[in-house]
Each structure stands twice: as structure tokens, then as C-alpha cells.
Design a protein around this motif. Sequence first.
Motif, PDB file in Angstrom:
ATOM      1  N   ILE A 302       0.822  -1.202   0.000  1.00  0.00           N
ATOM      2  CA  ILE A 302       0.000   0.000   0.000  1.00  0.00           C
ATOM      3  C   ILE A 302       0.857   1.254   0.000  1.00  0.00           C
ATOM      4  O   ILE A 302       0.458   2.299  -0.500  1.00  0.00           O
ATOM      5  CB  ILE A 302      -0.964  -0.018   1.209  1.00  0.00           C
ATOM      6  CG1 ILE A 302      -1.970   1.114   1.089  1.00  0.00           C
ATOM      7  CG2 ILE A 302      -0.215   0.101   2.508  1.00  0.00           C
ATOM      8  CD1 ILE A 302      -2.934   0.949  -0.028  1.00  0.00           C
ATOM      9  N   ASP A 303       2.068   1.141   0.529  1.00  0.00           N
ATOM     10  CA  ASP A 303       2.965   2.305   0.549  1.00  0.00           C
ATOM     11  C   ASP A 303       3.109   2.927  -0.822  1.00  0.00           C
ATOM     12  O   ASP A 303       3.161   4.135  -0.977  1.00  0.00           O
ATOM     13  CB  ASP A 303       4.360   1.879   1.042  1.00  0.00           C
ATOM     14  CG  ASP A 303       4.440   1.917   2.548  1.00  0.00           C
ATOM     15  OD1 ASP A 303       5.514   1.611   3.093  1.00  0.00           O
ATOM     16  OD2 ASP A 303       3.430   2.253   3.183  1.00  0.00           O
ATOM     17  N   LEU A 306       0.131   4.822  -1.868  1.00  0.00           N
ATOM     18  CA  LEU A 306       0.037   6.075  -1.125  1.00  0.00           C
ATOM     19  C   LEU A 306       0.972   7.132  -1.696  1.00  0.00           C
ATOM     20  O   LEU A 306       0.781   8.317  -1.490  1.00  0.00           O
ATOM     21  CB  LEU A 306       0.339   5.837   0.358  1.00  0.00           C
ATOM     22  CG  LEU A 306      -0.697   4.999   1.108  1.00  0.00           C
ATOM     23  CD1 LEU A 306      -0.241   4.743   2.531  1.00  0.00           C
ATOM     24  CD2 LEU A 306      -2.042   5.681   1.122  1.00  0.00           C
ATOM     25  N   ILE A 330      -8.867  -1.687  -0.935  1.00  0.00           N
ATOM     26  CA  ILE A 330      -7.583  -1.260  -0.380  1.00  0.00           C
ATOM     27  C   ILE A 330      -7.294  -1.988   0.923  1.00  0.00           C
ATOM     28  O   ILE A 330      -6.186  -2.512   1.129  1.00  0.00           O
ATOM     29  CB  ILE A 330      -7.581   0.265  -0.147  1.00  0.00           C
ATOM     30  CG1 ILE A 330      -7.631   0.992  -1.495  1.00  0.00           C
ATOM     31  CG2 ILE A 330      -6.359   0.699   0.632  1.00  0.00           C
ATOM     32  CD1 ILE A 330      -7.809   2.481  -1.375  1.00  0.00           C
ATOM     33  N   ILE A 331      -8.294  -2.049   1.806  1.00  0.00           N
ATOM     34  CA  ILE A 331      -8.063  -2.707   3.093  1.00  0.00           C
ATOM     35  C   ILE A 331      -7.743  -4.186   2.880  1.00  0.00           C
ATOM     36  O   ILE A 331      -6.839  -4.740   3.504  1.00  0.00           O
ATOM     37  CB  ILE A 331      -9.279  -2.560   4.029  1.00  0.00           C
ATOM     38  CG1 ILE A 331      -9.468  -1.095   4.399  1.00  0.00           C
ATOM     39  CG2 ILE A 331      -9.096  -3.397   5.282  1.00  0.00           C
ATOM     40  CD1 ILE A 331     -10.588  -0.847   5.380  1.00  0.00           C
ATOM     41  N   ILE A 334      -4.205  -4.651   1.990  1.00  0.00           N
ATOM     42  CA  ILE A 334      -3.296  -4.509   3.127  1.00  0.00           C
ATOM     43  C   ILE A 334      -3.315  -5.761   3.987  1.00  0.00           C
ATOM     44  O   ILE A 334      -2.273  -6.270   4.393  1.00  0.00           O
ATOM     45  CB  ILE A 334      -3.690  -3.296   3.990  1.00  0.00           C
ATOM     46  CG1 ILE A 334      -3.534  -2.012   3.181  1.00  0.00           C
ATOM     47  CG2 ILE A 334      -2.844  -3.223   5.245  1.00  0.00           C
ATOM     48  CD1 ILE A 334      -4.067  -0.793   3.877  1.00  0.00           C
ATOM     49  N   ILE A 341       1.613  -0.290   8.466  1.00  0.00           N
ATOM     50  CA  ILE A 341       1.693   1.100   8.011  1.00  0.00           C
ATOM     51  C   ILE A 341       2.360   1.884   9.095  1.00  0.00           C
ATOM     52  O   ILE A 341       1.891   1.909  10.232  1.00  0.00           O
ATOM     53  CB  ILE A 341       0.293   1.606   7.728  1.00  0.00           C
ATOM     54  CG1 ILE A 341      -0.241   0.603   6.755  1.00  0.00           C
ATOM     55  CG2 ILE A 341       0.329   2.999   7.159  1.00  0.00           C
ATOM     56  CD1 ILE A 341      -1.445   0.659   6.206  1.00  0.00           C
ATOM     57  N   LYS A 346       1.470   8.492   6.271  1.00  0.00           N
ATOM     58  CA  LYS A 346       0.863   7.424   5.481  1.00  0.00           C
ATOM     59  C   LYS A 346      -0.520   7.098   6.020  1.00  0.00           C
ATOM     60  O   LYS A 346      -1.460   6.853   5.263  1.00  0.00           O
ATOM     61  CB  LYS A 346       1.726   6.162   5.546  1.00  0.00           C
ATOM     62  CG  LYS A 346       2.989   6.255   4.737  1.00  0.00           C
ATOM     63  CD  LYS A 346       3.700   4.912   4.701  1.00  0.00           C
ATOM     64  CE  LYS A 346       5.166   5.114   4.381  1.00  0.00           C
ATOM     65  NZ  LYS A 346       5.990   4.017   4.885  1.00  0.00           N
ATOM     66  N   VAL A 347      -0.623   7.082   7.346  1.00  0.00           N
ATOM     67  CA  VAL A 347      -1.924   6.788   7.941  1.00  0.00           C
ATOM     68  C   VAL A 347      -2.930   7.840   7.514  1.00  0.00           C
ATOM     69  O   VAL A 347      -4.066   7.528   7.159  1.00  0.00           O
ATOM     70  CB  VAL A 347      -1.819   6.730   9.476  1.00  0.00           C
ATOM     71  CG1 VAL A 347      -3.188   6.594  10.103  1.00  0.00           C
ATOM     72  CG2 VAL A 347      -0.948   5.572   9.896  1.00  0.00           C
ATOM     73  N   LEU A 350      -3.877   7.249   3.980  1.00  0.00           N
ATOM     74  CA  LEU A 350      -4.689   6.051   3.872  1.00  0.00           C
ATOM     75  C   LEU A 350      -6.115   6.308   4.335  1.00  0.00           C
ATOM     76  O   LEU A 350      -7.083   5.937   3.671  1.00  0.00           O
ATOM     77  CB  LEU A 350      -4.061   4.930   4.712  1.00  0.00           C
ATOM     78  CG  LEU A 350      -4.840   3.613   4.770  1.00  0.00           C
ATOM     79  CD1 LEU A 350      -4.976   3.032   3.385  1.00  0.00           C
ATOM     80  CD2 LEU A 350      -4.120   2.634   5.677  1.00  0.00           C
ATOM     81  N   LEU A 353      -8.113   8.078   1.885  1.00  0.00           N
ATOM     82  CA  LEU A 353      -8.572   7.218   0.804  1.00  0.00           C
ATOM     83  C   LEU A 353      -9.802   6.413   1.209  1.00  0.00           C
ATOM     84  O   LEU A 353     -10.703   6.214   0.415  1.00  0.00           O
ATOM     85  CB  LEU A 353      -7.464   6.229   0.410  1.00  0.00           C
ATOM     86  CG  LEU A 353      -6.340   6.742  -0.469  1.00  0.00           C
ATOM     87  CD1 LEU A 353      -5.403   5.602  -0.777  1.00  0.00           C
ATOM     88  CD2 LEU A 353      -6.880   7.335  -1.741  1.00  0.00           C
TER      89      LEU A 353
END
Lengths: 686, 191
Positions: A302-303, A306, A330-331, A334, A341, A346-347, A350, A353
Amino acid sequence: MYLLCTVGSVYIKSKEAPAKDILKDLVEMCRGIQHPLRGLFLRSYLSQVSRDKLPDLGSEYEGDAETVSDAVEFVLQNFTEMNKLWVRMQHQGPAREKEKREKERSELRDLVGKNLHVLSQIEGVDLDMYRETVLTRVLEQVVNCKDEIAQCYLMDCIIQVFPDEYHLQTLETLLGAFPQLQPSVDIKTVLSRLMDRLSNYAASSAEVLPEFFQVEAFAKLSNAIGKVIEAQDDMPVIGVVTLYSSLLTFTLQVHPDRLDFVDQILGACVTKLSGKGKLEDSKSRKQVVALLSAPLQKYNDIDIALKLSNYPHVMEYLDNGTKKEMASVIIQSIMKNKTLISNSEKVEALFELIKGLIKDLEGNLQSELDEEDFHEEQNSVARLIQMLHNDDPEEMLKIICTVKKHILAGGPKRLPFTVPPLIFNALKLIRRLQNRDENVAEEDTAATPKKIFQILNQIIEALSSVPVPEVAMRLYLQCAEAADDSDLEPVAYEFFTQAYLLYEEEISDSKAQVTAIHLIIGTLQRMHVFGVENRDTLTHKATGYSAKLLKKPDQCRAVYACSHLFWVDDQDSIKDGERVLLCLKRALRIANAAQQMANATRGSGGSVALFIEILNKYLYFFEKGVTQITVASVQSLIELITNEMQGENATPDPTADAFFASTLRFIQFQKDKGGAVGEKYEAIKV
Amino acid sequence: MVLVLALGDLHIPHRAPDLPAKFKSMLVPGKIQHIICTGNLCIKEVHDYLKTICPDLHITRGEYDEETRYPETKTLTIGQFKLGICHGHQVIPWGDLDSLAMLQRQLDVDILVTGHTHQFTAYKHEAGVVINPGSATGAYSSITYDVNPSFVLMDIDGLRVVVYVYELIDGEVKVDKIDFKKTTASANSAH
């Protein structure tokens, strides 16, 4: 004319004259038939019959004067003429029969396309010849005929029939033809197909990749698409998205390390979508979801997604329902890849999103989401919260605060799902802080247990808006225990106060009260940070609550559980035998009352189980050496039970019998142990 | 040979996202005859998952379980053994062996399985065996620091039960085993 062709082919076979001359003649002579349909079939026959007689490399018809170029020339001419005839069909006849004509034409298209197929089969047509002669001539014809049906079919044909290496090397020429085509041609489908083919080609082996870099395939394709979209102003959204989707697949395959390319594509998409508002039709939405899912599937991290600055912008164009769908995708990505994360930026990105899952979006009318689906959705967010981690406490605290900010905007329906995981994540952080070096100065760090507890307090408080008092109470008690571990007496006391208030004011269901009381007593029993006064207050309250439970058996059990509050093995200051005995006696009184009530209401004695339980507690403290628990008291209790069980009013109760029997066995067993224990138990007669 | 899986305190999704992958790959459907679960799953998805491993599932209620209708205690007989299940938050002091022994006497069972402390233990005392399978996900516990994910597999064969404990330590699954024999006379020594 057919006869002529047949004769001609035999003539070639006989080799009495050079193949090239005969072929040239034949192809010229066919011009005599200008009627489109007949002409097409005639030339098709010619093509068929001459196929194996072309002066190809290594064929028997090759000679010094006759070469592949002649073969190519022949086929090209045939093709050109056939196409002209084919196009002419479009304009023959009255306007009202246009549809019928078009249908006829489409049935005949393979005849024309066959020529291209033949061209591709000619061994002698290498890349250079393709580039110099074949492609140029074919494209010339395609563009000049200015016929929509022909152009669409033929472009597609070229792409399908000739090898991918050729396409790569002639990419510019090929792409250059597109803007010259009629505006009504469905360029996007053809372009997409081209890109898909190239993607597959790239996937087929790693060795071909350098070719792509060499010809700057990405740049050319990207430009071409841009030009096409610009030229076709009214292209529907799904067209645009499909084009970019294909380009994205291509890019992920060929240039997976070039995130800037990927971002560029998304950016171009955004530009094109802007001003169109949210996507209305489901096909477009599906295509956008596919577009956004592609990087997730490719990179499994996911990084990376992002880092794509345009990613969230594309998501903005989805309607709320699809936004949520995408958030779930997305979840899932991950969770599947178990990626942690690790920083607050990033959080933040995320959670932006996935905001469709985190809170109600504007314009979202009462969601008709099925309750089970909603639970599943929120539980997935809860699991996600477990995946946020950084070893550095400062950063971890930032992460927690970011999450807090987002979930507190989630509304009462979501809080019960999102608050507990955040609290526990924070408690884990506090424990890590406890474990680390005590010498770290507290003033200049933000991440201290005390400060974190303050934040936790605020978060749990939010639950009162739902309300879910039982959950909130459990969380307060968890925090109290953690505060106890951190030696923060006032903080622990505050958490206990909050828990007690919830118990008193909000928890009214009997069953819930019983569980709550056990949690309170269990937690309090383990606390070591409280001074005498505080402990007394809390204990007093707990025993009070216990005695006020609705059902007598519940009261009894809670009260004898409280006896443990006065005797804690590892804390010498909490060894108050007097209070222990008081509790047990109180429990006995309640048990008696319960018995009498049962007698009165049911005409027969209630279960002696309570008495046996209390007896076991007596034995527990007796063994611990609580002097107030005397042999005599134990003995009289045993007798009481025996009498009750043998009495006239006794109802047979096998469970109680077994319990009593095993208790007596236990006493005997302790006696048999000998030594200090044996001595103690010696006096008890069973 | 009857295989009984004992596990609990998963705390999904409040304290853990999922079972460790290494455990999941070991828990293959069809190999286990019974599952005993001490509680605190906490959501239906976990219940459904356990059901796929073995349909004979016995659960008692933990204080965080979404389903409030699980019983507080449960007893069942497997072969020669009587087993009792209880989450354990009801037995105070938490984790105290003597208090748990009282529950065992009360339920009149040979093997008592409880949880709540997230700490694997297996005690033998005169009334029988008390087993705590720990937390299958290694979930945070206010009672135990440094929880390693663990679960228990019991092999019941006649009058003998072998208790295998699987613990995930530093990414590796470590197995240990303890033997118990049921006799009517005095007890054997515990491991």
C-alpha cells in the motif's frame, strides 16, 4: 475472369514464365471487374489461388528477377483494390438502405483482411520491409479511404496480424495514423487492444523489455492517447478510462519501477474527468475501480499506492458507494499482504482514501447497507487499525492521534467498532514505554504514559454518545490496570471512577450487571497502586454493588468474590482476615435468605450449591492461614450442608451432590498430603 | 484417538487482526473431532471460521464476545474424560489455581479448560487437570505481559490424554507435550 485466374496459376506452376509477370498481369486484369461484390470475390479467389505461388524466400518461384518485393507488391495491390471496392459498397444505393449495406460490408470484411494475413505470412517480409513498404502502403490506403468501417477493421487487423516486435519498432508510424482516421472510428478500442497486446508481449519474457525502453514506448503511447482524447472531445468517460486503464496495465508490466509514469497516467485521467462531476454509470465506475486496483495488485504494498499523488484525486470522482467499494479493496490488499503502516503521514493519506468507510460522506442519504455488511465493513476497519505500527513511540503516538481524529468523526454507529482497537493499540504502546529504559527524560517527549492516558480518556468518552456503556466500562477498567502498571495512582483512580459511574448510571440489565461486577472485582483485586483510602472507597462501593444485584444467588456469588479484595497474596498490606470473614458471613446470610425464599415460593429447599461454594471459599482462606477462618467454622458449615442435603425438604440435586463429594475428597486429599498442610486439615472431620 | 482443539482469547478484531498464518495453515479441516473455545472470539466471522475447521464447536462466553448467548460454562464428555469449559473472568482471583480448582470441583470434570489470562498453563491437582490454551493470536492482556500466540491440541485415548501445546515464538512454532493419565487412585506427578 475466374478461369483466367485459374489458368494463370497453372501457368505460374508450369514456370514457363516468371511468376511476377503473371501475377502482375492478373492483378491488373481484375480491374476489369468494377462491380464491388463481384470484384471482391474475384480478387479473393485470386489471392487464394496465388497464395502458394508467391515468389517468397525459399519458395520454388523465387528467382533473381523475382523476389519477395514482387510478392509483396502483388498482395499490396490486390489489397488496395479490394479495399477500394469494399468502400465503394458503402455509397451505392439509396440512403435508407445504409444499414443493410453496412451489415453486408461487415460480413465481407474478412475478404479484405485476408490480404494482410497473407502479407504477414510471407517469410521474406522482415522488419525493414515491413517498416518501409508494407506498413506505409497499408496505412496510406487505410487513411485515404476515409471510410469508418474499413479504418476500424483494418487498423485492428494490422495489430492482430503482425507480430508484436514489429509493432514496437514501428510504433510511431502506427500511432501517427490514428489522429488521421475518421472521427467516428472507435479508436479507443483499437488502441486499448494494441496496448493489451504489447502488455502481454512484455509479460511473455523479460528479454523483450529493453526493446520497450529503446523505442520509448510509453512516451509514444501516452502522447498518442493524449492526442486522441483531445481530438475526440465528446468521448464518453468510459472510453477515456478504458484507454488509461490499458495504458496503466502496459506501464505496470513494462515499467513497474516508474511510479512517475503511473502517477502521470492517473493525473491525465483526473484532468480529463474534471468538470464532469461524479461518474454516473456503473460500467465507468467498474472501470475506475479496475484502474485503481491495478497498482495495488501489482505492487502488493500500500505504501506505493500512497505515494501516487493523483490516486486520491481519481477516487474523488467515484460516487460514495463505489468509494466504499474501493476502500474495501484497499483494506483487503493490506490485510492480505500483512503490510504494516508505519508513519502518521501514510496513515493520514490512507484514512483519506478510505474515508467512505470511516464516516458519512456528504450527500449520503440513509445508507441502505445491510446490517451484516455494515458490521463486516467496520470490522475490516478495526482489523486495519491493528496494522498500524511503528517501534518509535513518538511516531506511534502520532499515528494514534491521526486515527483518533478520523474515527471520532465517524458517528455513533461506527464508534463501537473503531474505538476498542485503537484503545488496545495505544495500551500496547504504553506497555512498550514501561518496558524501556527508565532514564528517558519525560519532559521533552510527547509520548509518556500519562499523556497517552489523557488521550485514551477522551476517546472512551466519545462512546457515551452512542451509547455503549458496557464496552466503555470494560475499556476504562483496562486502562485502569494499565495505569496501575505505570504506577499512576490518580489516573487509575479516575478510570475506576468512570467505570463505577457507568455501572451505576447506565448498566441496568441484570445479566450485564453480574458480568460487570465480576470485571470490577477482578480488576480491583489486582491493583497495587492504590493507597489505603482510595482502595477502601473503591472496595466499599464494589461490595455495595454486589449486595444489590437483583437475584440472590448472584448477590451471594458476587459478595464472596469480594472476599478476595481483602486478601491479596503478594501484598502484605492487603491481608485483612476480619473483612474476609465478614464477606463470607454476609454471603452465608444471603444464601440462607435464598433458601428461605425458595422454601416459601416453591415449597421445597433451593439448591445447596451456594453453601458448597462458600464452603470452598472458607477452605481457600483456611489454607492461606487466615486465622479468623477457624476449624470450627469450617466444620459447622460442613454439617449445615450435610443436614440440608439429607433433610426432608431436600430436592435431589446430583450436581450439588457431586460438588460436595469432590470437596470432601479434596479435604481428605489435603489431609493425606501430610506435613504442614496435613496438620492443618487434620482437625476437619468429614 | 480423539483430537480436541482447545483455543481462545483471539480478540479479533479488537486486539488482533487475524490468527497467525502459521497456525492457520496447521488448522486443516477434517483432522480435528472437537473444538473447545474459551471465548472472546469476538465476532461471528471467527465463529464461522472455527466451524469450518470442525463442526463440533463448543464455546463459552467471554466478556468481549459479540454473541451474548454463549453459555457461561459448558461440560461435555469425550471418551473417558469429562471436560469443562469456562472463559475464566468469572473466577476471581483471575488465574488463581485454587479458585479454578473450586470451579473444577463444582463442574465435576476431569479436565477444566479456561482462558482470560492469555497465558498457557497446564496444572495437575488432585481433582484433575486445569488447562489454559492461552491466546491463539497473542492478543494484548492486562494480566500477562509478552503474550505469545498459543493453542492446545488434546489427544484423548482411553484413560490417557496427551496435551500438545503449540506456541509461536519469534516466528517459529514450538511444540511441547504433557501426559496425563486418569486413574481412580492417587495422582501421577505433573509435568
